[in-house]
Design an enzyme around this catalytic site. Structure first.
Site, PDB file in Angstrom:
ATOM      1  N   GLY B 188       0.794  -1.225   0.000  1.00 51.07           N
ATOM      2  CA  GLY B 188       0.000   0.000   0.000  1.00 51.07           C
ATOM      3  C   GLY B 188       0.825   1.274   0.000  1.00 51.07           C
ATOM      4  O   GLY B 188       0.295   2.374   0.184  1.00 51.07           O
ATOM      5  N   ASP B 202       5.563  14.173  -8.034  1.00 47.74           N
ATOM      6  CA  ASP B 202       5.128  14.568  -6.693  1.00 47.74           C
ATOM      7  C   ASP B 202       6.252  15.337  -5.988  1.00 47.74           C
ATOM      8  O   ASP B 202       6.022  16.403  -5.401  1.00 47.74           O
ATOM      9  CB  ASP B 202       4.751  13.303  -5.902  1.00 47.74           C
ATOM     10  CG  ASP B 202       4.448  13.578  -4.449  1.00 47.74           C
ATOM     11  OD1 ASP B 202       3.320  13.994  -4.149  1.00 47.74           O
ATOM     12  OD2 ASP B 202       5.357  13.389  -3.608  1.00 47.74           O
ATOM     13  N   LYS B 206       6.603  19.431  -4.628  1.00 53.60           N
ATOM     14  CA  LYS B 206       7.022  19.830  -3.283  1.00 53.60           C
ATOM     15  C   LYS B 206       8.277  20.691  -3.344  1.00 53.60           C
ATOM     16  O   LYS B 206       8.421  21.641  -2.568  1.00 53.60           O
ATOM     17  CB  LYS B 206       7.224  18.586  -2.429  1.00 53.60           C
ATOM     18  CG  LYS B 206       5.886  17.880  -2.143  1.00 53.60           C
ATOM     19  CD  LYS B 206       6.070  16.461  -1.649  1.00 53.60           C
ATOM     20  CE  LYS B 206       4.717  15.820  -1.313  1.00 53.60           C
ATOM     21  NZ  LYS B 206       4.851  14.360  -1.081  1.00 53.60           N
TER      22      LYS B 206
END
Lengths: 436, 436
Positions: B188, B202, B206
């Site tokens: 997960g 991603d 940031k």
């Protein structure tokens, strides 16, 4: 160039931190003005002796011995004198004359914090103190603001650089406490009188400040249980190392249930403890500081950096100063210190921890059973146990790791062991905190 | 019990973070009210589908699909929908209708940050976004407030948990990227489509947010140089390990002089790099995040914790919410986003770094001299060099570590090596960032 209005700042103290704050304010005036939207005007620096040598060259005309006059008319007062008085009186005067205050004075905040915060709140003044704990490390503001919506359960802090340097050196070189302290003194990491550091007094002040903030409860320094590192031996450090641990002086702030009443309380304490090498705090070397925070939602967090040093700590002071100055520009008061929870501060006997106990005993039948009985009688459960026989004197050395138990039960167990006829001596007792 | 006034909060989005925010707001109402001095009233939760399954049980009557109506009349809007639209439009509407905003939307802030901050500043609204970088880790507020008086020179961030999990697993088990990704998906830590993570998208968002904040300069995400981890091989990780390094995907924000004009500029970039094992970032394992900050006065600082997770990230959202709510109680606006410096954003060619280059070459006289010439011709100085001969094909493998050089010179050197007749192949090129 933009014409900014001025914000008048008075600086009290020009020691290692104060002189760096003054230097940075004078050197970075334009940059800070852009960030704040106003110009910081350093109106004066109060010192005891205007002719004393300083870490940074300061304009002679800014120096004064008259702190009282200096703070009148200042918008913000930065107090970096240290000590309880006259710092306390001057801060109260500054607040009542309408100034906001930035202080790095851990002793004062840990002793008279509630009085100072109450005075500030009454007139809507700000009292910021990022520099009081962890030197350069942003920890006060993250605890107060970033974690304001979370519940902080526990703080484990390495908050004294001198003792961390000493313990790290003992761990890496096998040196005795005495030799490691001598090295620390030589390299400037320890003061001529190292009592405040190695006695845990400095760490206890910081624990009081952190606990008060984290738990919204006044925790004065005299309610912080304090043990320094003077009892830590090379043998303890070596034995911890063999078991995969490192000895650190920890400031521990914990939210816990009072074992007698079941009511929620808090504990603040300072002692050397074994920390497992897999724990992030174990990797904090030299004179560095780190604060490990366990919050209910956020989980584990760690804040790491230089815990002392003039210019490093000056960074924290300037951060507070800019934050307050921005409020002067944008208007509106800041955040008052919150103590709404006012939980009970539990004494050391009521907390839960683990002990690693080393004892020397006669090597004869029934000894182990007798010792096991002592633990059982006090309701303390034994985890690891290692026995070795000393060929020279025929005695047995037992290293016993307990499971978690109440501190009072553990302490009574140790007393009973010392009194037991089969035990020759209790060689070493140390707590285990940052477990695997 | 004290009667508090209410602050009306509208929540947009009830995914993994949003549903935890809602749960915590509903469960901890009394505690938060005490801290704020006002009661947070969750007036509604805008979702796409009121019947979709949620991570936390939410009162059905709070759910609505009509986000536009919900934000009207809210004092604070929390946007956790993700994506550019309708999040951008809804935030602008919220601001123009007088609400403050908390957002965790990194894609939106990295793309439309300047527009949103300008809109907020125009009406004196707050726009907070602690949750957008580093999940639970307080990093936005420390950069903006705690270090407001310092000069941030460099940020090295492990800001993507999925890729850190994958690279950590490759390092500890020797797994291939493919296998490590499969494990991450199974546990997960990676999404079904892992492109945003392993492609570095991603992390680039940031990096844009961190660089903009740290350097008071708008750095949109399309000016962030981005390389993902898809090219990282087990052999590279193994080779780095042998040399005492670990491969990490780093988001790097740096203040530096433009090598052509000499003017101060900034760089924001994301790529896998070798980090020495003695560097604090090397100890960041699993899906954790950490942001290492180098400030002029404070020195090195590190902020560590859970970089993702619904309840963890909810902690950051609630911190922002409480800070804004306190301002509602105490009055006064907050801090506007500062971009006064507006430094030039330098492209990747202008930054300085070190390369570790592995090439395969013929094992014959003069080859080493030819290769050394290629480096010298591009003004790149060679540091470590290790040559091994492959017994099977008689070819030489050279691992070459460069000294610091301009990225453009390093890239040209690699191109020239690939074109050199003595070089069979350029096996691997990776940058070295967190040096010993």
């Amino acid at each position: 160039m933009i014409e900014y209005r001025s914000i008048r700042v008075a600086l009290l103290g020009a020691g290692s931190v104060g002189s760096q704050v003054a230097r940075l304010l004078l050197e970075q005036g334009d940059e800070l003005a852009n960030r704040i939207g106003a110009r910081i005007e350093l109106v004066g620096i109060a010192v005891r002796d205007v002719d004393a040598p300083r870490d940074a060259a300061l304009p002679r005309e800014l120096l004064t011995t008259d702190a009282e006059s200096l703070i009148l008319g200042a918008d913000i007062v930065i107090e970096l004198m240290g000590g309880l008085e006259p710092a306390r009186t001057l801060i109260l005067k500054a607040i009542s004359s309408g100034a906001d205050v930035v202080s790095g004075n851990k002793a004062l905040l840990a002793t008279h914090g509630p009085e100072l915060f109450a005075a500030a709140e009454q007139v809507g003044a700000q009292l910021s103190y990022e520099a009081a704990v962890g030197g350069a490390i942003p920890i006060i503001r993250p605890l107060r603001d970033s974690l304001a919506g979370d519940r902080i359960d526990r703080i484990l802090g390495i908050v004294n650089g001198t003792t961390n340097f000493i313990l790290d050196r003992m761990d890496t070189t096998g040196a005795s406490l005495e030799d490691a302290l001598a090295t620390a003194t030589e390299l400037g990491y320890a003061e001529a009188d190292p009592t405040a550091d190695i006695g845990g007094y400095d760490a206890a002040q910081k624990a009081a400040i952190l606990a008060s903030l984290a738990f919204h409860t006044s925790v004065p320094v005299d309610q912080v249980h304090r043990e320094g590192i003077t009892g830590v031996t090379a043998a303890q450090v070596e034995s911890a190392k063999r078991a995969g641990y490192v000895v650190k002086l920890l400031a521990i702030c914990e939210r816990l249930a009072d074992p007698e009443t079941g009511e929620e309380g808090v504990s603040a304490r300072v002692y050397p403890a074994m920390v497992h090498r897999s724990h992030p705090l174990a990797a904090v070397h030299g004179a560095n500081n780190a604060v490990f925070v366990e919050a209910a939602a956020a989980g584990p967090l760690m804040f790491y950096g230089a815990g002392a040093g003039g210019v490093q700590t000056a960074s924290a002071v300037l951060g507070d100063l800019v934050a307050i100055a921005r409020r002067h520009v944008l208007g509106g008061p800041g955040t008052a210190e919150s103590t709404h929870a006012e939980l009970a501060v539990l004494d050391i006997g009521r907390i839960t921890t683990r002990y690693a106990i080393t004892i020397e005993a006669a090597d004869q039948p029934g000894v182990l059973a007798t010792i096991a009985h002592v633990f059982a009688d006090h309701g303390v459960s034994v985890g690891e146990l290692e026995q070795t026989i000393n060929d020279e004197n025929g005695r047995a050395t037992l290293v016993i790791g307990t499971h978690e138990a109440r501190e009072s039960a553990l302490a009574e167990t140790v007393r009973a062991l010392a009194d037991s006829p089969v035990v020759t001596s209790v060689v070493s007792v140390i707590r285990v905190e940052g477990a695997e």
